[in-house]
Scaffold this motif. Structure first.
Motif, PDB file in Angstrom:
ATOM      1  N   UNK A  99      57.693  38.941 -18.689  1.00 56.84           N
ATOM      2  CA  UNK A  99      56.337  39.423 -18.908  1.00 56.84           C
ATOM      3  C   UNK A  99      55.819  39.073 -20.296  1.00 56.84           C
ATOM      4  N   UNK A 100      56.679  39.187 -21.311  1.00 57.22           N
ATOM      5  CA  UNK A 100      56.275  38.829 -22.672  1.00 57.22           C
ATOM      6  C   UNK A 100      55.964  37.340 -22.772  1.00 57.22           C
ATOM      7  N   UNK A 101      56.818  36.517 -22.159  1.00 60.04           N
ATOM      8  CA  UNK A 101      56.600  35.068 -22.191  1.00 60.04           C
ATOM      9  C   UNK A 101      55.264  34.704 -21.537  1.00 60.04           C
ATOM     10  N   UNK A 102      54.992  35.278 -20.373  1.00 61.11           N
ATOM     11  CA  UNK A 102      53.741  34.963 -19.675  1.00 61.11           C
ATOM     12  C   UNK A 102      52.535  35.455 -20.478  1.00 61.11           C
ATOM     13  N   UNK A 103      52.633  36.665 -21.073  1.00 63.97           N
ATOM     14  CA  UNK A 103      51.527  37.188 -21.883  1.00 63.97           C
ATOM     15  C   UNK A 103      51.255  36.290 -23.083  1.00 63.97           C
ATOM     16  N   UNK A 104      52.313  35.769 -23.705  1.00 62.05           N
ATOM     17  CA  UNK A 104      52.146  34.855 -24.843  1.00 62.05           C
ATOM     18  C   UNK A 104      51.461  33.569 -24.399  1.00 62.05           C
ATOM     19  N   UNK A 105      51.884  33.018 -23.254  1.00 60.01           N
ATOM     20  CA  UNK A 105      51.273  31.787 -22.742  1.00 60.01           C
ATOM     21  C   UNK A 105      49.789  32.007 -22.432  1.00 60.01           C
ATOM     22  N   UNK A 106      49.479  33.157 -21.849  1.00 65.83           N
ATOM     23  CA  UNK A 106      48.082  33.459 -21.536  1.00 65.83           C
ATOM     24  C   UNK A 106      47.246  33.593 -22.803  1.00 65.83           C
ATOM     25  N   UNK A 107      47.810  34.186 -23.862  1.00 60.09           N
ATOM     26  CA  UNK A 107      47.062  34.315 -25.115  1.00 60.09           C
ATOM     27  C   UNK A 107      46.855  32.950 -25.768  1.00 60.09           C
ATOM     28  N   UNK A 108      47.860  32.084 -25.659  1.00 64.70           N
ATOM     29  CA  UNK A 108      47.735  30.754 -26.243  1.00 64.70           C
ATOM     30  C   UNK A 108      46.750  29.878 -25.469  1.00 64.70           C
ATOM     31  N   UNK A 109      46.543  30.193 -24.175  1.00 65.08           N
ATOM     32  CA  UNK A 109      45.651  29.381 -23.349  1.00 65.08           C
ATOM     33  C   UNK A 109      44.590  30.276 -22.707  1.00 65.08           C
ATOM     34  N   UNK A 110      43.473  30.527 -23.382  1.00 67.13           N
ATOM     35  CA  UNK A 110      42.426  31.388 -22.818  1.00 67.13           C
ATOM     36  C   UNK A 110      41.901  30.889 -21.472  1.00 67.13           C
ATOM     37  N   UNK A 111      41.852  29.562 -21.268  1.00 67.04           N
ATOM     38  CA  UNK A 111      41.388  29.031 -19.987  1.00 67.04           C
ATOM     39  C   UNK A 111      42.329  29.435 -18.861  1.00 67.04           C
ATOM     40  N   UNK A 112      43.624  29.333 -19.106  1.00 67.23           N
ATOM     41  CA  UNK A 112      44.602  29.734 -18.100  1.00 67.23           C
ATOM     42  C   UNK A 112      44.492  31.226 -17.805  1.00 67.23           C
ATOM     43  N   UNK A 113      44.233  32.037 -18.840  1.00 64.21           N
ATOM     44  CA  UNK A 113      44.090  33.483 -18.626  1.00 64.21           C
ATOM     45  C   UNK A 113      42.892  33.784 -17.733  1.00 64.21           C
ATOM     46  N   UNK A 114      41.777  33.073 -17.944  1.00 64.66           N
ATOM     47  CA  UNK A 114      40.602  33.308 -17.118  1.00 64.66           C
ATOM     48  C   UNK A 114      40.847  32.900 -15.666  1.00 64.66           C
ATOM     49  N   UNK A 115      41.665  31.878 -15.469  1.00 58.29           N
ATOM     50  CA  UNK A 115      41.976  31.438 -14.108  1.00 58.29           C
ATOM     51  C   UNK A 115      42.875  32.457 -13.398  1.00 58.29           C
ATOM     52  N   UNK A 116      43.886  32.976 -14.111  1.00 52.77           N
ATOM     53  CA  UNK A 116      44.901  33.820 -13.481  1.00 52.77           C
ATOM     54  C   UNK A 116      44.556  35.309 -13.479  1.00 52.77           C
ATOM     55  N   UNK A 117      43.578  35.724 -14.263  1.00 46.87           N
ATOM     56  CA  UNK A 117      43.300  37.157 -14.422  1.00 46.87           C
ATOM     57  C   UNK A 117      43.092  37.894 -13.093  1.00 46.87           C
ATOM     58  N   UNK A 118      42.231  37.423 -12.176  1.00 48.37           N
ATOM     59  CA  UNK A 118      42.052  38.184 -10.925  1.00 48.37           C
ATOM     60  C   UNK A 118      43.319  38.249 -10.087  1.00 48.37           C
ATOM     61  N   UNK A 119      44.128  37.173 -10.121  1.00 46.06           N
ATOM     62  CA  UNK A 119      45.366  37.174  -9.346  1.00 46.06           C
ATOM     63  C   UNK A 119      46.363  38.182  -9.914  1.00 46.06           C
ATOM     64  N   UNK A 120      46.434  38.283 -11.231  1.00 46.27           N
ATOM     65  CA  UNK A 120      47.341  39.253 -11.856  1.00 46.27           C
ATOM     66  C   UNK A 120      46.923  40.682 -11.533  1.00 46.27           C
ATOM     67  N   UNK A 121      45.621  40.938 -11.546  1.00 43.99           N
ATOM     68  CA  UNK A 121      45.126  42.284 -11.232  1.00 43.99           C
ATOM     69  C   UNK A 121      45.460  42.651  -9.787  1.00 43.99           C
ATOM     70  N   UNK A 122      45.252  41.713  -8.860  1.00 44.00           N
ATOM     71  CA  UNK A 122      45.544  41.973  -7.447  1.00 44.00           C
ATOM     72  C   UNK A 122      47.041  42.183  -7.241  1.00 44.00           C
ATOM     73  N   UNK A 123      47.871  41.354  -7.858  1.00 45.85           N
ATOM     74  CA  UNK A 123      49.321  41.486  -7.703  1.00 45.85           C
ATOM     75  C   UNK A 123      49.831  42.785  -8.309  1.00 45.85           C
TER      76      UNK A 123
END
Length: 269
Positions: A99-123
């Motif tokens: 979880x820490x690794x994925x959170x770090x990757x998402x912070x480093x890549x704001x575009x990736x975070x915007x793509x994955x955000x709804x999927x993370x919320x649903x999961x």
């Protein structure tokens, strides 16, 4: 010149009185907690004996105590506790690291975070217990236990940590950028050190989540562990055995929580 160190001024009367009030308040809280626990145990003991509730459904503390010693006498209680504790610790560690690794990757890549955000919320909102049969078919009995526990804790870890990262003091980040820091340097020098409280809060939340996931997995697949004892005790209508296993789970949760709290105090110093 004198080699003597300057004397530390004595605490003021107001400060001493404040310390005294704080000590009295802490003792009152501890006494209140103790009285609440004693009251709960007394009601739990008296109600079944007085016929107010069916003891077959709730048992009572003295019966749970006897059930605990019966499990100890059988010689396999330590094994069941060890199995569950090992599963919890492994699932907890994997969920936090991943979880820490994925959170770090998402912070480093704001575009990736915007793509994955709804999927993370649903999961995260998906009831993980619905995945138990699927994990059982895919991974087998043991693998399904770890998979459920990790799934329960992983997504809340990602969301909590990423939220903490994104709420880091913007002035500190702006200062680091002004000094020429890269995004990775900002992560290592500003974001991660500034989110110690977020890490600790996530650790505390994950203790219970990992334990819940392991027990749910053991309900489905395990031949050992405290979850297995709960299912077995309910099948033979031994509520004392069920309650004893639940009390042990509570003690395990408290022990892990206190360990995390001690670690937090150590880091804060």
């Amino acid at each position: 010149m004198s080699d003597q160190a300057p004397e530390t001024p004595a605490p003021s009367i107001a400060y001493q009185n404040w310390l005294k009030r704080q000590g009295i308040e802490r003792r009152k809280i501890q006494i209140g907690r103790l009285l609440l626990l004693i009251g709960f145990l007394a009601i739990w003991e008296v109600a079944p004996r007085a016929g107010l509730v069916n003891p077959m459904l709730t048992s009572y503390p003295s019966a749970v105590w006897r059930g605990f010693f019966e499990l100890v006498a059988q010689g396999n209680l330590a094994m069941h506790i060890g199995v569950t504790l090992l599963e919890v610790l492994i699932s907890f560690a994997i969920a936090m690291a991943l979880g820490t690794l994925i959170a770090v990757v998402l912070w480093l890549s704001p575009m990736l975070e915007r793509i994955l955000d709804p999927f993370l919320v649903v999961l995260n909102a998906l009831p993980k217990i619905a995945l138990v049969p699927i994990f059982y078919i895919w991974l087998g009995p043991m693998g399904s236990i770890y998979a459920v526990a990790i799934a329960v804790a992983l997504f809340i870890t990602i969301l909590m940590l990423y939220t903490g990262f994104s709420q880091t003091d913007p002035n500190k980040i702006k200062l680091a950028r002004t000094l020429g820091a890269t995004r990775r340097q900002i992560l290592g020098k500003v974001v991660l050190p500034g989110n110690l409280h977020t890490f600790m809060a996530t650790l505390k939340a994950n203790v219970g989540l990992s334990l819940v996931g392991v027990i749910v997995g053991e309900f489905q697949a395990s031949k050992a562990g405290l979850g297995y004892l709960i299912v077995y005790g309910s099948q033979i209508f031994r509520m004392d055995m069920v309650m004893a296993a639940i009390v042990i789970l509570g003690l395990i949760s408290v022990a892990i929580y206190l360990l995390i709290q001690s670690t937090e105090r150590l880091f804060r110093r």
